[in-house]
Design a protein around this motif. Structure first.
Motif, PDB file in Angstrom:
ATOM      1  N   GLY A   1      19.054   0.302 -10.765  1.00 42.12           N
ATOM      2  CA  GLY A   1      18.142   0.216  -9.631  1.00 42.12           C
ATOM      3  C   GLY A   1      17.119   1.331  -9.627  1.00 42.12           C
ATOM      4  N   GLY A   2      15.882   0.997  -9.996  1.00 44.77           N
ATOM      5  CA  GLY A   2      14.786   1.949  -9.899  1.00 44.77           C
ATOM      6  C   GLY A   2      14.060   1.723  -8.587  1.00 44.77           C
ATOM      7  N   VAL A   3      13.870   2.767  -7.812  1.00 43.67           N
ATOM      8  CA  VAL A   3      13.291   2.655  -6.474  1.00 43.67           C
ATOM      9  C   VAL A   3      11.812   3.009  -6.518  1.00 43.67           C
ATOM     10  CG1 VAL A   3      13.498   3.364  -4.073  1.00 43.67           C
ATOM     11  CG2 VAL A   3      15.525   3.330  -5.538  1.00 43.67           C
ATOM     12  N   PHE A   4      10.974   2.131  -5.993  1.00 42.57           N
ATOM     13  CA  PHE A   4       9.540   2.416  -5.889  1.00 42.57           C
ATOM     14  C   PHE A   4       9.307   3.244  -4.629  1.00 42.57           C
ATOM     15  CE2 PHE A   4       8.030  -1.660  -8.287  1.00 42.57           C
ATOM     16  CZ  PHE A   4       8.744  -1.253  -9.400  1.00 42.57           C
ATOM     17  N   LEU A   5       9.071   4.521  -4.810  1.00 42.61           N
ATOM     18  CA  LEU A   5       8.895   5.430  -3.688  1.00 42.61           C
ATOM     19  C   LEU A   5       7.419   5.703  -3.434  1.00 42.61           C
ATOM     20  CD1 LEU A   5      11.689   8.086  -4.389  1.00 42.61           C
ATOM     21  CD2 LEU A   5      11.750   6.189  -2.768  1.00 42.61           C
ATOM     22  N   GLY A   6       7.089   5.935  -2.166  1.00 45.42           N
ATOM     23  CA  GLY A   6       5.719   6.230  -1.779  1.00 45.42           C
ATOM     24  C   GLY A   6       4.987   5.042  -1.200  1.00 45.42           C
ATOM     25  N   LEU A   7       5.653   3.895  -1.102  1.00 44.06           N
ATOM     26  CA  LEU A   7       5.058   2.693  -0.530  1.00 44.06           C
ATOM     27  C   LEU A   7       5.469   2.541   0.928  1.00 44.06           C
ATOM     28  CD1 LEU A   7       5.864   0.246  -3.473  1.00 44.06           C
ATOM     29  CD2 LEU A   7       3.663   1.343  -3.015  1.00 44.06           C
TER      30      LEU A   7
ATOM     31  N   ALA B   1       8.696  11.934   7.722  1.00 43.35           N
ATOM     32  CA  ALA B   1       8.876  13.192   8.453  1.00 43.35           C
ATOM     33  C   ALA B   1       8.648  14.394   7.540  1.00 43.35           C
ATOM     34  CB  ALA B   1      10.268  13.247   9.070  1.00 43.35           C
ATOM     35  N   ASP B   2       9.163  14.315   6.305  1.00 39.64           N
ATOM     36  CA  ASP B   2       8.993  15.418   5.359  1.00 39.64           C
ATOM     37  C   ASP B   2       7.534  15.561   4.933  1.00 39.64           C
ATOM     38  OD1 ASP B   2      11.667  15.928   5.501  1.00 39.64           O
ATOM     39  OD2 ASP B   2      12.190  14.949   3.608  1.00 39.64           O
ATOM     40  N   LEU B   3       6.850  14.434   4.713  1.00 39.50           N
ATOM     41  CA  LEU B   3       5.440  14.487   4.341  1.00 39.50           C
ATOM     42  C   LEU B   3       4.601  15.088   5.468  1.00 39.50           C
ATOM     43  CD1 LEU B   3       5.007  11.017   2.589  1.00 39.50           C
ATOM     44  CD2 LEU B   3       4.783  13.256   1.491  1.00 39.50           C
TER      45      LEU B   3
ATOM     46  N   LYS C   1      -9.643  13.244  -3.965  1.00 38.07           N
ATOM     47  CA  LYS C   1      -9.304  12.627  -5.239  1.00 38.07           C
ATOM     48  C   LYS C   1      -8.856  11.192  -5.046  1.00 38.07           C
ATOM     49  CE  LYS C   1      -6.537  13.064  -9.385  1.00 38.07           C
ATOM     50  NZ  LYS C   1      -5.560  13.822 -10.160  1.00 38.07           N
ATOM     51  N   SER C   2      -8.095  10.933  -3.998  1.00 41.26           N
ATOM     52  CA  SER C   2      -7.586   9.588  -3.734  1.00 41.26           C
ATOM     53  C   SER C   2      -8.723   8.601  -3.502  1.00 41.26           C
ATOM     54  CB  SER C   2      -6.651   9.613  -2.526  1.00 41.26           C
ATOM     55  OG  SER C   2      -6.155   8.330  -2.252  1.00 41.26           O
TER      56      SER C   2
ATOM     57  N   ARG D   1       0.830  -1.210   0.000  1.00 41.59           N
ATOM     58  CA  ARG D   1       0.000   0.000   0.000  1.00 41.59           C
ATOM     59  C   ARG D   1       0.867   1.264   0.000  1.00 41.59           C
ATOM     60  NH1 ARG D   1      -4.845  -1.849  -1.763  1.00 41.59           N
ATOM     61  NH2 ARG D   1      -5.493  -3.686  -0.566  1.00 41.59           N
ATOM     62  N   THR D   2       0.267   2.361  -0.439  1.00 42.94           N
ATOM     63  CA  THR D   2       0.987   3.628  -0.438  1.00 42.94           C
ATOM     64  C   THR D   2       0.923   4.271   0.942  1.00 42.94           C
ATOM     65  OG1 THR D   2      -1.009   4.767  -1.213  1.00 42.94           O
ATOM     66  CG2 THR D   2       0.577   4.096  -2.885  1.00 42.94           C
ATOM     67  N   MET D   3       1.855   5.155   1.199  1.00 45.10           N
ATOM     68  CA  MET D   3       1.854   5.904   2.448  1.00 45.10           C
ATOM     69  C   MET D   3       0.565   6.713   2.563  1.00 45.10           C
ATOM     70  SD  MET D   3       5.791   7.258   2.603  1.00 45.10           S
ATOM     71  CE  MET D   3       7.130   6.156   3.045  1.00 45.10           C
ATOM     72  N   ALA D   4       0.225   7.070   3.763  1.00 47.66           N
ATOM     73  CA  ALA D   4      -1.084   7.658   4.054  1.00 47.66           C
ATOM     74  C   ALA D   4      -1.414   8.870   3.187  1.00 47.66           C
ATOM     75  CB  ALA D   4      -1.160   8.029   5.532  1.00 47.66           C
ATOM     76  N   THR D   5      -0.453   9.726   2.908  1.00 53.10           N
ATOM     77  CA  THR D   5      -0.743  10.962   2.178  1.00 53.10           C
ATOM     78  C   THR D   5      -0.329  10.913   0.717  1.00 53.10           C
ATOM     79  OG1 THR D   5       1.399  11.883   2.885  1.00 53.10           O
ATOM     80  CG2 THR D   5      -0.512  12.351   4.273  1.00 53.10           C
ATOM     81  N   ILE D   6       0.055   9.744   0.220  1.00 55.22           N
ATOM     82  CA  ILE D   6       0.532   9.604  -1.154  1.00 55.22           C
ATOM     83  C   ILE D   6      -0.576   9.052  -2.048  1.00 55.22           C
ATOM     84  CG2 ILE D   6       2.173   8.416  -2.670  1.00 55.22           C
ATOM     85  CD1 ILE D   6       3.478  10.576  -1.031  1.00 55.22           C
ATOM     86  N   ASP D   7      -0.864   9.750  -3.151  1.00 51.41           N
ATOM     87  CA  ASP D   7      -1.856   9.276  -4.111  1.00 51.41           C
ATOM     88  C   ASP D   7      -1.307   8.126  -4.948  1.00 51.41           C
ATOM     89  OD1 ASP D   7      -3.740  11.070  -3.321  1.00 51.41           O
ATOM     90  OD2 ASP D   7      -3.424  12.478  -4.968  1.00 51.41           O
TER      91      ASP D   7
END
Length: 361
Positions: free
Chosen positions: A287-293, A330-332, A349-350, A118-124
């Motif tokens: 190496g492609g990193v899947f960010l936001g998960l 922390a940044d989010l 929207k999400s 799943r994605t992080m709480a605030t990530i679409d």
């Protein structure tokens, strides 16, 4: 100890490349441990060649290997629970591993990762981030293929995700960030890009130094540490750069062997050409990193050799060691605390998009 879960069946070469790569990483990173997933008849013979790797790893048999040309929806239906790819991702979710690395089908890996972690709480939407060699060193570029067509909120999310990666991998306190655009002037570009630029300027984040718009040639120059774009243009830029590197290498090989004097000149300039080859070697930045998960997933190039796959594993190792997810969260939190209206709009929207995705599945 840092434990990484490995999909040994992914990529064009499977265990024949993956296992030697893990041995190389184990030598360089004594505190790393692996959980390897794959078909026993394919993995066991390769593991037997490296007794020291056996001592640093656990092997778990999987019945299914996701095909490189399999559609993501099919892979998700047929490969869930039983495939080496799913099992490697699920190990991150359960806490058995701290990151996952696979050279398998990109679409399937993203679909499974998003479904499982799943994605992080605030990530679409998640993004795929790549480390890009530049004239100044290296930069983070995202998204390079996960989200086709991003709105302003998603571009801002990508900027925060990329900043966290740059801080984690490069050790920067306040990376410079730019939005990829058709010009550097504030009046140029699509409305989504201009809105994202305005939001980033007004946010005044302490973790990033937003520099405004950048153009395509700024990526290779290393004008900023993090280049933000949506997946369509980002993927085209990535494939264009890889193709250009191979084209230049082909030109050089042809030119150096054309005449006797050229071959003699190559002998004297071999050191310089070796350094150029090293700079242009895509495996060094693999190496492609899947960010936001809610977990770290790294996608190795399907055609990577053992050195390239090892680079992807070490990238995962560095992000775990440098607490990538903690930095991003922390940044989010800071951004959305300062901009509550952004979170409210994104949540509406999400919810609508989540309903559409559930209908598709």
């Amino acid at each position: 100890m840092i434990r990484i879960s490995i999909d040994a069946m992914g990529g064009d070469h499977g265990p024949g490349v993956v296992i030697p790569a893990l041995m190389a990483v184990a030598v360089r990173r004594p505190d790393i441990r692996f959980t390897i997933y794959g078909r026993e008849e394919a993995v066991r013979p390769e593991l037997a060649k490296y007794p020291k790797l056996v001592d640093k790893s656990e092997f778990i048999h999987s019945e299914v290997a996701v095909k490189m040309d399999e559609k993501p929806s099919q892979a998700l239906r047929h490969g869930r629970w039983k495939s080496s790819m799913w099992m490697a991702i699920e190990a991150v979710k359960s806490g058995k591993s701290e990151a996952c690395v696979s050279a398998g089908n990109t679409g399937a890996l993203m679909a499974m990762s998003k479904f499982c972690l799943r994605t992080m709480a605030t990530i679409d939407r998640p993004a795929i981030a790549a480390i890009w060699p530049t004239l100044r060193g290296e930069s983070v570029v995202l998204d390079v293929g996960a989200t086709i067509g991003a709105d302003a909120h998603q571009l801002v999310d990508f900027a925060i995700l990329g900043t966290g990666m740059a801080r984690s991998v490069f050790g920067m306190e306040r990376p410079t960030v730019g939005l990829l655009n058709v010009g550097v002037e504030e009046v140029k570009g699509q409305e989504e890009v201009k809105d994202a630029g305005r939001m980033l300027r007004e946010a005044n984040m302490t973790s990033m130094d937003y520099r405004g718009f950048v153009e395509g040639d700024d990526i290779g120059k290393g004008t900023v540490d993090v280049v933000v774009t949506e997946g369509f243009s980002g993927n085209i830029a990535l494939k264009t750069a890889e193709g250009t590197a191979r084209q230049i290498a082909s030109y050089l090989r042809a030119a150096m062997g054309r005449t006797l004097m050229a071959r003699i000149g190559y002998v004297f300039a071999k050191g310089a050409f070796d350094r150029l080859r090293e700079k242009m070697d895509v495996s060094r930045s693999n190496g492609g990193v899947f960010l936001g998960l809610n977990g770290i997933v790294v996608k190795s190039h399907g055609g990577a050799d053992s050195e390239g796959f090892a680079a992807a594993v070490e990238l995962a190792y560095d992000m775990v060691r440098n607490r990538l997810l903690d930095r991003i969260e922390a940044d989010l939190d800071l951004f959305h605390a300062r901009n509550p209206q952004v979170q409210a709009q994104a949540s509406t929207k999400s919810d609508a998009e989540a309903g559409e995705e559930n209908q598709e599945m």
